[in-house]
Design a protein around this motif. Structure first.
Motif, PDB file in Angstrom:
ATOM      1  N   LEU A  19       0.838  -1.217   0.000  1.00 20.51           N
ATOM      2  CA  LEU A  19       0.000   0.000   0.000  1.00 20.51           C
ATOM      3  C   LEU A  19       0.858   1.247   0.000  1.00 20.51           C
ATOM      4  N   LEU A  20       1.945   1.213   0.715  1.00 18.76           N
ATOM      5  CA  LEU A  20       2.846   2.367   0.761  1.00 18.76           C
ATOM      6  C   LEU A  20       3.437   2.650  -0.616  1.00 18.76           C
ATOM      7  N   ILE A  21       3.818   1.578  -1.297  1.00 22.74           N
ATOM      8  CA  ILE A  21       4.379   1.734  -2.660  1.00 22.74           C
ATOM      9  C   ILE A  21       3.339   2.335  -3.601  1.00 22.74           C
ATOM     10  N   ILE A  22       2.079   1.869  -3.498  1.00 20.70           N
ATOM     11  CA  ILE A  22       1.005   2.375  -4.350  1.00 20.70           C
ATOM     12  C   ILE A  22       0.792   3.869  -4.107  1.00 20.70           C
ATOM     13  N   VAL A  23       0.764   4.266  -2.818  1.00 24.10           N
ATOM     14  CA  VAL A  23       0.575   5.687  -2.482  1.00 24.10           C
ATOM     15  C   VAL A  23       1.715   6.521  -3.039  1.00 24.10           C
ATOM     16  N   ILE A  24       2.937   6.025  -2.858  1.00 20.78           N
ATOM     17  CA  ILE A  24       4.114   6.775  -3.356  1.00 20.78           C
ATOM     18  C   ILE A  24       4.038   6.951  -4.874  1.00 20.78           C
ATOM     19  N   LEU A  25       3.651   5.873  -5.582  1.00 20.59           N
ATOM     20  CA  LEU A  25       3.545   5.949  -7.044  1.00 20.59           C
ATOM     21  C   LEU A  25       2.472   6.941  -7.477  1.00 20.59           C
ATOM     22  N   GLN A  26       1.349   6.953  -6.770  1.00 18.91           N
ATOM     23  CA  GLN A  26       0.265   7.875  -7.110  1.00 18.91           C
ATOM     24  C   GLN A  26       0.692   9.318  -6.911  1.00 18.91           C
ATOM     25  N   VAL A  27       1.358   9.575  -5.782  1.00 17.86           N
ATOM     26  CA  VAL A  27       1.827  10.937  -5.502  1.00 17.86           C
ATOM     27  C   VAL A  27       2.863  11.361  -6.534  1.00 17.86           C
ATOM     28  N   THR A  28       3.764  10.456  -6.869  1.00 18.26           N
ATOM     29  CA  THR A  28       4.805  10.761  -7.872  1.00 18.26           C
ATOM     30  C   THR A  28       4.156  11.089  -9.226  1.00 18.26           C
ATOM     31  N   TYR A  29       3.173  10.282  -9.624  1.00 17.16           N
ATOM     32  CA  TYR A  29       2.483  10.500 -10.904  1.00 17.16           C
ATOM     33  C   TYR A  29       1.809  11.875 -10.930  1.00 17.16           C
ATOM     34  N   TYR A  30       1.171  12.221  -9.827  1.00 16.65           N
ATOM     35  CA  TYR A  30       0.472  13.511  -9.758  1.00 16.65           C
ATOM     36  C   TYR A  30       1.451  14.670  -9.855  1.00 16.65           C
ATOM     37  N   VAL A  31       2.562  14.560  -9.164  1.00 18.91           N
ATOM     38  CA  VAL A  31       3.550  15.642  -9.145  1.00 18.91           C
ATOM     39  C   VAL A  31       4.221  15.794 -10.507  1.00 18.91           C
ATOM     40  N   VAL A  32       4.586  14.654 -11.111  1.00 23.77           N
ATOM     41  CA  VAL A  32       5.309  14.700 -12.399  1.00 23.77           C
ATOM     42  C   VAL A  32       4.418  15.213 -13.515  1.00 23.77           C
ATOM     43  N   ASN A  33       3.144  14.788 -13.526  1.00 29.72           N
ATOM     44  CA  ASN A  33       2.244  15.150 -14.627  1.00 29.72           C
ATOM     45  C   ASN A  33       1.438  16.408 -14.350  1.00 29.72           C
ATOM     46  N   ARG A  34       1.668  17.023 -13.250  1.00 31.57           N
ATOM     47  CA  ARG A  34       0.913  18.238 -12.913  1.00 31.57           C
ATOM     48  C   ARG A  34       1.259  19.357 -13.906  1.00 31.57           C
ATOM     49  N   PRO A  35       0.258  19.940 -14.570  1.00 26.73           N
ATOM     50  CA  PRO A  35       0.539  21.019 -15.532  1.00 26.73           C
ATOM     51  C   PRO A  35       1.161  22.207 -14.844  1.00 26.73           C
ATOM     52  N   SER A  36       2.125  22.750 -15.489  1.00 26.60           N
ATOM     53  CA  SER A  36       2.825  23.902 -14.924  1.00 26.60           C
ATOM     54  C   SER A  36       2.370  25.183 -15.603  1.00 26.60           C
ATOM     55  N   ASP A  37       2.118  26.171 -14.790  1.00 21.56           N
ATOM     56  CA  ASP A  37       1.723  27.468 -15.350  1.00 21.56           C
ATOM     57  C   ASP A  37       2.929  28.261 -15.842  1.00 21.56           C
ATOM     58  N   ASP A  38       4.073  27.800 -15.486  1.00 27.25           N
ATOM     59  CA  ASP A  38       5.284  28.519 -15.868  1.00 27.25           C
ATOM     60  C   ASP A  38       5.930  27.826 -17.067  1.00 27.25           C
ATOM     61  N   TYR A  39       5.725  28.389 -18.239  1.00 27.78           N
ATOM     62  CA  TYR A  39       6.374  27.851 -19.442  1.00 27.78           C
ATOM     63  C   TYR A  39       6.786  29.036 -20.310  1.00 27.78           C
ATOM     64  N   THR A  40       7.752  28.792 -21.162  1.00 24.66           N
ATOM     65  CA  THR A  40       8.276  29.847 -22.031  1.00 24.66           C
ATOM     66  C   THR A  40       7.980  29.520 -23.492  1.00 24.66           C
ATOM     67  N   VAL A  41       7.758  30.559 -24.301  1.00 23.17           N
ATOM     68  CA  VAL A  41       7.467  30.401 -25.726  1.00 23.17           C
ATOM     69  C   VAL A  41       8.550  31.108 -26.519  1.00 23.17           C
ATOM     70  N   ASP A  42       9.068  30.402 -27.505  1.00 29.83           N
ATOM     71  CA  ASP A  42      10.069  31.001 -28.393  1.00 29.83           C
ATOM     72  C   ASP A  42       9.332  31.899 -29.388  1.00 29.83           C
ATOM     73  N   GLN A  43       9.392  33.199 -29.165  1.00 31.37           N
ATOM     74  CA  GLN A  43       8.639  34.142 -29.990  1.00 31.37           C
ATOM     75  C   GLN A  43       9.068  34.105 -31.459  1.00 31.37           C
ATOM     76  N   VAL A  44      10.335  33.864 -31.702  1.00 32.43           N
ATOM     77  CA  VAL A  44      10.832  33.820 -33.087  1.00 32.43           C
ATOM     78  C   VAL A  44      10.184  32.663 -33.845  1.00 32.43           C
ATOM     79  N   VAL A  45      10.170  31.483 -33.183  1.00 31.52           N
ATOM     80  CA  VAL A  45       9.561  30.307 -33.808  1.00 31.52           C
ATOM     81  C   VAL A  45       8.063  30.514 -34.010  1.00 31.52           C
ATOM     82  N   LEU A  46       7.403  31.109 -32.978  1.00 32.69           N
ATOM     83  CA  LEU A  46       5.964  31.351 -33.055  1.00 32.69           C
ATOM     84  C   LEU A  46       5.626  32.304 -34.197  1.00 32.69           C
ATOM     85  N   GLU A  47       6.390  33.387 -34.338  1.00 33.89           N
ATOM     86  CA  GLU A  47       6.133  34.351 -35.409  1.00 33.89           C
ATOM     87  C   GLU A  47       6.354  33.719 -36.781  1.00 33.89           C
ATOM     88  N   LYS A  48       7.386  32.887 -36.880  1.00 33.03           N
ATOM     89  CA  LYS A  48       7.655  32.215 -38.147  1.00 33.03           C
ATOM     90  C   LYS A  48       6.506  31.284 -38.518  1.00 33.03           C
TER      91      LYS A  48
END
Length: 287
Positions: A19-48
């Motif tokens: 059960l401990l392993i299952i909980v750890i895996l679930q928490v890890t999955y949530y943290v790793v796949n959590r969408p981040s609001d902080d991302y950068t966009v390459d304006q040069v590529v976007l304009e092109k």
């Protein structure tokens, strides 16, 4: 049933660890796949990328537009004029002008005759294509020559003129004189009227005018005119420049109009060769 729910201490430790392993895996999955609001966009590529999308969109719109090819504005039909954006009144002004056997020789002439707007003229005038003798005129005929037009009695018969005689006209050489004689001989009896010279390939209105100064049809070919208001499709197709499709449209329009009041009304039939009305009229009557 008791035996299924009794566990040894070692088994309980194993279950707890699982059960401990299952909980750890679930928490890890949530943290790793959590969408981040902080991302950068390459304006040069976007304009092109945006520029490429816009280019593709504009290219698609350009392809969907009707293409305009160079054309002689003297031969604009109702359909062609509407495609160019001309009003019915503007088209009718041009057609009436051409019925007088007059020619538009420049964009300025076109505007003067049709009274189209400057904005429309600016769009369509680059596609105007006038004959070589208009865009690159040869030295004008001297006044002494221009004034030598003969009377009917003095002119030679166009139906008996030889190629050599025709070559005396300024602008007529061996090729054109041969074409005139060959075209004339296609019909037993020759020409009906001078206007049929318009059907000879390569003859410009200017050259035709000079031919008619010295030659005219004195012995016209005898024909039996076809009654426009009773003619069948098979009769109409015997006339030059009228095929089966046009003949059918002529008879359909005749039913809608309850008969033609004048031969000029044929110019309102879809696809009718307006520039050939003078020749077609030779074969028709309203009786």
């Amino acid at each position: 049933m008791k035996s299924h729910f009794k566990f040894t201490k070692q088994q309980r430790n194993g279950i707890f660890l699982l059960l401990l392993i299952i909980v750890i895996l679930q928490v890890t999955y949530y943290v790793v796949n959590r969408p981040s609001d902080d991302y950068t966009v390459d304006q040069v590529v976007l304009e092109k990328f945006t520029h490429e999308l816009d280019s593709l969109r504009l290219a698609k719109l350009e392809e969907s537009k009707p293409k305009i090819y160079p054309f002689n504005p003297n031969y604009i039909t109702d359909h062609k004029g509407s495609m160019l954006g001309m009003s019915n009144e503007e088209i009718d002004r041009l057609l009436n002008y051409r019925k007088q056997n007059k020619w538009v020789n420049s964009a300025e002439d076109f505007k003067k005759v049709t009274q189209v707007s400057d904005s429309l003229l600016e769009i369509i005038s680059p596609y105007f294509k006038f004959p070589e003798w208009v865009t690159n005129p040869k030295p004008s005929v001297s006044k002494s020559y221009a004034n030598t037009e003969k009377t009917f009695a003095e002119k030679k018969d166009l139906n008996t003129a030889t190629a050599k005689q025709l070559q005396r006209v300024n602008g007529i050489g061996e090729v054109l004189s041969g074409r005139i004689v060959k075209f004339r001989n296609k019909f037993p009896g020759g020409f009906i009227a001078d206007i049929q010279l318009k059907d000879v390939y390569g003859l410009t209105p200017e050259v035709i005018q000079r031919v008619c100064m010295d030659f005219t049809v004195k012995t016209p070919r005898q024909i039996e005119k076809i009654a426009l208001n009773t003619a069948t499709v098979d009769q109409l197709v015997t006339i030059q420049h009228i095929d089966y499709e046009l003949a059918y449209r002529i008879t359909e329009q005749r039913k809608l109009r309850d008969g033609y009041k004048s031969i000029d009304e044929l110019t309102k039939v879809k696809g009718f060769p307006i520039n050939k009305i003078d020749i077609i009229e030779l074969y028709l009557s309203l009786d």
